[in-house]
Scaffold this motif. Structure first.
Motif, PDB file in Angstrom:
ATOM      1  N   ILE A 178     -24.885   0.157  13.196  1.00 45.21           N
ATOM      2  CA  ILE A 178     -24.988   0.857  14.402  1.00 45.21           C
ATOM      3  C   ILE A 178     -24.289   0.327  15.407  1.00 45.21           C
TER       4      ILE A 178
ATOM      5  N   ALA B 188     -20.567   1.817  14.500  1.00 41.99           N
ATOM      6  CA  ALA B 188     -20.733   3.226  14.829  1.00 41.99           C
ATOM      7  C   ALA B 188     -20.309   3.531  16.321  1.00 41.99           C
ATOM      8  N   PHE B 189     -20.931   2.596  17.118  1.00 42.83           N
ATOM      9  CA  PHE B 189     -21.071   3.020  18.554  1.00 42.83           C
ATOM     10  C   PHE B 189     -19.876   2.089  19.360  1.00 42.83           C
TER      11      PHE B 189
ATOM     12  N   ASP C 174     -16.676  12.395  19.980  1.00 41.00           N
ATOM     13  CA  ASP C 174     -17.762  11.479  19.674  1.00 41.00           C
ATOM     14  C   ASP C 174     -18.799  12.106  18.707  1.00 41.00           C
ATOM     15  N   THR C 175     -18.862  13.216  18.364  1.00 47.90           N
ATOM     16  CA  THR C 175     -19.857  13.768  17.247  1.00 47.90           C
ATOM     17  C   THR C 175     -19.658  13.378  15.867  1.00 47.90           C
TER      18      THR C 175
ATOM     19  N   ARG D  28     -19.874  10.259  15.144  1.00 48.77           N
ATOM     20  CA  ARG D  28     -20.514   9.411  15.154  1.00 48.77           C
ATOM     21  C   ARG D  28     -21.798   9.698  14.274  1.00 48.77           C
ATOM     22  N   ILE D  29     -22.044  11.164  14.274  1.00 45.54           N
ATOM     23  CA  ILE D  29     -23.144  11.718  13.504  1.00 45.54           C
ATOM     24  C   ILE D  29     -22.964  11.373  11.889  1.00 45.54           C
TER      25      ILE D  29
ATOM     26  N   PHE E 259     -21.848   8.927  10.315  1.00 47.93           N
ATOM     27  CA  PHE E 259     -22.158   7.654   9.801  1.00 47.93           C
ATOM     28  C   PHE E 259     -23.433   7.719   9.323  1.00 47.93           C
ATOM     29  N   ILE E 260     -24.451   8.672   9.823  1.00 47.72           N
ATOM     30  CA  ILE E 260     -25.765   8.654   9.070  1.00 47.72           C
ATOM     31  C   ILE E 260     -25.944   9.943   8.386  1.00 47.72           C
TER      32      ILE E 260
ATOM     33  N   LEU F 219     -33.322  14.310   6.345  1.00 48.08           N
ATOM     34  CA  LEU F 219     -32.178  13.628   7.411  1.00 48.08           C
ATOM     35  C   LEU F 219     -30.912  14.256   7.329  1.00 48.08           C
TER      36      LEU F 219
ATOM     37  N   THR G  19     -29.583  15.991  10.732  1.00 47.50           N
ATOM     38  CA  THR G  19     -28.499  15.498  11.172  1.00 47.50           C
ATOM     39  C   THR G  19     -27.037  16.467  11.015  1.00 47.50           C
TER      40      THR G  19
ATOM     41  N   PHE H 224     -27.956   2.297   4.262  1.00 36.83           N
ATOM     42  CA  PHE H 224     -28.967   3.049   3.725  1.00 36.83           C
ATOM     43  C   PHE H 224     -29.323   2.776   2.202  1.00 36.83           C
TER      44      PHE H 224
END
Lengths: 255, 64
Positions: free
Chosen positions: A35, A38-39, A50-51, A53-54, A56-57, A104, A108, A210
């Motif tokens: 986290i 990622a941020f 910035d999207t 960053r989605i 990374f999940i 998820l 996401t 994960f």
């Protein structure tokens, strides 16, 4: 401890009891690192801002959804061919976790698709094949709950799982075989990753997080399943001892 | 109230935040479900053993 020793559920439970605290702690630490990366470390993408960053999940969830199903397929072979006592325990325990990761991935992806594609959903080959994977997971979970006898349910679920495995290569290569809105593979591809290392490194750390979460939850769910079968065996044993044998006259109330 | 540029994540901050919150909630929910199931199974097992219903291997283990 030899691998064959793990066929004994009691030895497996002892191993899980020792491994779970370390797995859980490392999953939490690596997740917090992921986290942070990622941020606060990964730059924004030159096109997606910035999207990204989605990703990374979304991407690790997608990988785990396919990995989990592949593990279930391998366990199904163990159930049908070798009748390994822990094979269908592994498959049954993995199904809800795989369903959660697939959910998820879809959710996401939808949250990423709306700002980037202008739509929450589109019936392209990649999205549709992942939705089929999610429905396969739900079908397998339902099948497990339909049959009372775990060994019968295990064999039926193993056959369904192996039939559904055909969907895994379809998911992987859907972006190559069909013209899709979804982008082609950018990490696991011939010629190496096409992502800049500043974004690739946080992605790989997130994938590790994960994976550790998956292993922790899978071991814990397998332990629950072994215990559930012990409870069922004891309940059957209790019912046998409490039920009088057929043909024996019951004493009357006045006797 | 979260603005559109929450934590400096640009105009799509809501989508990013929603994706991360949903992921954390799902994983925490799954973990809680598995922990509750573990508690249920261990309680059931303990209850059965308290009533004298034990596995053959456990009975063998208790014999000298």
């Amino acid at each position: 401890m030899a691998l064959l020793d793990l066929a004994n559920p009691t030895r497996f439970l002892a191993l899980v009891a020792r491994a779970l605290p370390f797995l859980g702690a490392s999953a939490v630490v690596v997740s917090l690192c992921a986290i942070y990366l990622a941020f606060f470390v990964a730059p924004e993408d030159y096109q997606q801002g910035d999207t990204v960053r989605i990703m990374f999940i979304h991407v690790p969830a997608a990988w785990l959804s396919m990995f989990c199903y592949s593990l279930m397929a391998a366990s199904s072979i163990g159930t049908l061919v070798w009748r390994h006592p822990l094979a269908d325990v592994s498959a049954k325990a993995a199904a809800p976790i795989g369903a959660a990761f697939t959910f998820l991935c879809l959710a996401t992806g939808s949250l990423w698709g709306k700002p980037m594609w202008g739509t929450w959903w589109i019936w392209d080959a990649r999205l549709t094949s992942v939705l089929i994977l999610f429905l396969m997971y739900l079908g397998i979970i339902s099948l497990w709950r339909t049959l009372d006898d775990p060994s019968r349910a295990g064999r039926a679920a193993a056959i369904l799982t192996l039939v559904g495995f055909i969907n895994i290569p379809i998911i992987k290569f859907s972006v190559d075989w069909w013209n899709t809105l979804h982008q082609p593979a950018s990490v696991l591809r011939v010629g190496g990753p096409s992502i800049h290392p500043s974004i690739l490194m946080p992605l790989l750390v997130s994938a590790l997080a994960f994976t550790l979460i998956f292993i922790t939850l899978h071991f814990a769910a397998m332990r629950n399943e072994v215990l559930r079968r012990r409870v069922r065996t004891l309940q059957l044993l209790q019912a046998q001892t409490e039920t009088p044998p057929l043909g024996v006259a019951q004493p009357s109330a006045g006797a | 109230m979260l603005g559109p540029d929450f934590l400096g994540q640009g105009p799509h901050a809501g989508f990013i935040l929603a994706a991360y919150c949903l992921t954390i909630a799902t994983i925490l929910g799954l973990s809680a479900w598995i922990l509750l199931d573990y508690r249920t199974q261990t309680n059931s097992l303990a209850d059965l053993e308290r009533r004298g219903v034990t596995r053959r291997s456990a009975r063998r283990g208790s014999n000298p």
